[in-house]
Structures are given as structure tokens and as C-alpha cells.
Design a protein around this motif. Structure first.
Motif, PDB file in Angstrom:
ATOM      1  N   LYS A   5       0.824  -1.213   0.000  1.00 26.62           N
ATOM      2  CA  LYS A   5       0.000   0.000   0.000  1.00 26.62           C
ATOM      3  C   LYS A   5       0.860   1.267   0.000  1.00 26.62           C
ATOM      4  CE  LYS A   5      -3.972  -2.147   2.278  1.00 26.62           C
ATOM      5  NZ  LYS A   5      -4.899  -2.104   3.422  1.00 26.62           N
ATOM      6  N   GLY A   6       1.877   1.236  -0.837  1.00 21.90           N
ATOM      7  CA  GLY A   6       2.720   2.405  -0.979  1.00 21.90           C
ATOM      8  C   GLY A   6       3.790   2.545   0.088  1.00 21.90           C
ATOM      9  N   LYS A   7       3.798   1.649   1.063  1.00 25.81           N
ATOM     10  CA  LYS A   7       4.789   1.702   2.121  1.00 25.81           C
ATOM     11  C   LYS A   7       5.795   0.572   1.938  1.00 25.81           C
ATOM     12  CE  LYS A   7       1.582   3.573   5.561  1.00 25.81           C
ATOM     13  NZ  LYS A   7       0.989   3.352   6.902  1.00 25.81           N
ATOM     14  N   THR A   8       7.014   0.848   2.312  1.00 27.34           N
ATOM     15  CA  THR A   8       8.037  -0.188   2.274  1.00 27.34           C
ATOM     16  C   THR A   8       8.172  -0.767   3.682  1.00 27.34           C
ATOM     17  OG1 THR A   8       9.221   0.896   0.493  1.00 27.34           O
ATOM     18  CG2 THR A   8      10.434  -0.717   1.780  1.00 27.34           C
ATOM     19  N   LEU A   9       7.837  -2.042   3.824  1.00 30.34           N
ATOM     20  CA  LEU A   9       7.902  -2.717   5.120  1.00 30.34           C
ATOM     21  C   LEU A   9       9.037  -3.729   5.121  1.00 30.34           C
ATOM     22  CD1 LEU A   9       4.110  -3.358   5.837  1.00 30.34           C
ATOM     23  CD2 LEU A   9       5.523  -1.453   6.594  1.00 30.34           C
ATOM     24  N   ARG A  10       9.641  -3.868   6.256  1.00 30.82           N
ATOM     25  CA  ARG A  10      10.742  -4.821   6.405  1.00 30.82           C
ATOM     26  C   ARG A  10      10.421  -5.803   7.522  1.00 30.82           C
ATOM     27  NH1 ARG A  10      16.130  -4.669   5.125  1.00 30.82           N
ATOM     28  NH2 ARG A  10      15.987  -2.475   4.499  1.00 30.82           N
TER      29      ARG A  10
END
Length: 258
Positions: A5-10
Motif C-alpha cells: 500500500k505504498g509503504k516499504t515494510l521490512r
């Protein structure tokens, strides 16, 4: 690292296991990491059975479940998590039935699968999964145990459960003679930055409090997940050792979403 959703998650994780005051460690764990495709599988198991039976049972459990991970996708999570648990159950039973030294060996098991931004999980026995959001408890699995049954019936308090004489009596395991009915949570949870997930054996959670977990959340800003996990197990081991010499194996797998 993956985009949601447009976010970069790690997704980051740490693992630590400790023999405790026992002569062998019957806990096992495994992790499958496919960062490029946002696919992760984490498993923790606690074996039951003497003559190394418990250690072998838990190893079969984690290996079998992670071997099944490749076939899991967002459309078949419920069926494939069930199949993975059933495959592990059958593998333990088959090995037990062909080796008298391993007769009646069994294992608990908890697995968390992350597909993109969604997490799904399943478990059997009293190895647990916890989910915390911004340091506060969001979910805790319910044990398949005699003590959990007594708690649900209102016959004992949570405080009394910690030292109850039947605390180690587990009602469901992989490898048990009865039909397997694992707990499957296939509705999933949408992960957010700041979430963390703990998979652990009972050697850890019996000494764990919500306050401990919130302190972990505060520590995380400047500490690696692996160091947090090691510190948690070290602190629990010190507490357990003060309680009894023959304290249980301890295993923790901590997963952070950032």
C-alpha cells in the motif's frame, strides 16, 4: 523488504534457544525467508518423549512444516496450513511406529506465515504465538492444555495456572494417537510498521509478562531484533533458574515489522 500500500515494510527476526536445566534441548525452530517476494515462514516446536524422542519429534515437525511452505499462497492458506500440520503429525507417527526407542514421541508446534502484508498462523499444543502492536497485546494463542481448559471454565485464576500441578499436561500434539485438529487462523492479520510477533515454547512464556514485552518494544529503537531476543531468553533463564534447577528448555523467535 517488500512494498505494501505504498509503504516499504521490512521483516526482521531473531532466534534464541537455551537448554535450560535439562540434559538435552527438545525444542527446535526453523525459518524460511524469501524477502524479494515478501514470503516468510517461522516455526517453533517443543518435543515430548524420552530417549531423544522429543528432540527428533520437534525436528520432524519444523522440517515438515517448512517443507510444505512452498505450496502455501493467499488463496489456500487454511487448507495448506492444515495439510502442513497433518503431514508433520503423520511423519512423527510413522517414525514413532517404526522405532521402539521413539515410541509415543510427540511435539507441539506453532507456525506463522507472512505473505505480503498479511500474516496467518496455526498451532498445536502449548507453544504460543503473541502479536503486539505498538507494544500493546493484540493477540495471544490459547493453549491446548488441561490448565487452559480449567481457565476457560473459571475454575482457576491466571496466577494459579503458572504453578498448577497439571501445567505440563498438553491435550493436543503432533504425533498423538487421536485425530489431529490444529488451530488454524486463516483470516489473517494485516501487518503494520511497529508490529512484533513472538513464537515461543512454554519454557519462555511461563515467565513472561505484558510488561516485559512492552519493555522490549521500548528497547527496539536502538537494539537489533537478535539482541532483543537473546536478552529476553537470558533474562527468562535467570528467573527460571531461581525457581527450580531442572527448568525447561527455552526458545523464542521474535519477528519485527518496520
Amino acid at each position: 523488504m517488500w512494498s505494501a500500500k505504498g509503504k516499504t515494510l521490512r521483516i526482521e527476526y531473531g532466534i534464541k534457544t537455551h537448554m535450560g536445566g535439562r540434559s538435552e534441548n527438545q525444542d527446535n525452530w526453523n525459518a524460511v525467508i524469501d524477502e524479494q517476494n515478501g514470503r516468510y515462514c517461522f516455526v517453533v516446536a517443543d518435543g515430548l518423549g524420552g530417549h531423544k524422542g522429543g528432540q527428533i519429534a520437534s525436528q520432524i515437525a519444523v522440517n515438515t512444516v517448512t517443507d510444505c511452505f512452498a505450496s502455501i499462497n493467499a488463496d489456500n492458506v487454511s487448507a495448506e496450513l492444515t495439510n502442513a500440520m497433518q503431514a508433520a503429525h503423520n511423519a512423527i507417527r510413522q517414525r514413532s511406529n517404526t522405532d521402539d526407542r521413539l515410541r509415543n514421541m510427540q511435539s507441539t508446534c506453532v507456525v506463522a506465515v507472512i505473505l505480503g502484508e498479511r500474516m496467518f498462523w496455526a498451532y498445536v499444543g502449548d507453544s504460543r504465538i503473541y502479536v503486539y502492536r505498538q507494544g500493546l497485546p493484540l493477540y495471544q494463542s490459547k493453549d491446548h492444555s488441561v490448565v487452559q481448559l480449567l481457565l476457560d471454565m473459571g475454575e482457576i485464576t491466571a496466577e494459579a495456572a503458572k504453578d498448577h500441578p497439571d501445567r505440563n499436561r498438553v491435550l493436543k500434539t503432533l504425533g498423538m494417537p487421536d485425530e489431529l485438529r490444529p488451530a488454524i487462523h486463516a483470516d489473517g492479520l494485516t501487518l503494520q510498521s511497529g508490529d512484533y510477533i513472538l513464537l515461543c515454547t512454554d519454557g519462555l512464556w511461563q515467565y513472561l509478562t505484558d510488561s516485559d514485552m512492552y519493555n522490549l518494544h521500548l528497547r527496539y529503537a536502538n537494539t537489533s531484533v537478535q539482541k532483543i531476543t537473546e536478552a529476553m531468553v537470558r533474562d527468562v533463564a535467570k528467573t527460571a533458574q531461581r525457581t527450580k534447577e531442572n527448568y525447561d528448555n527455552i526458545t523464542a523467535q521474535l519477528i519485527m515489522v518496520t
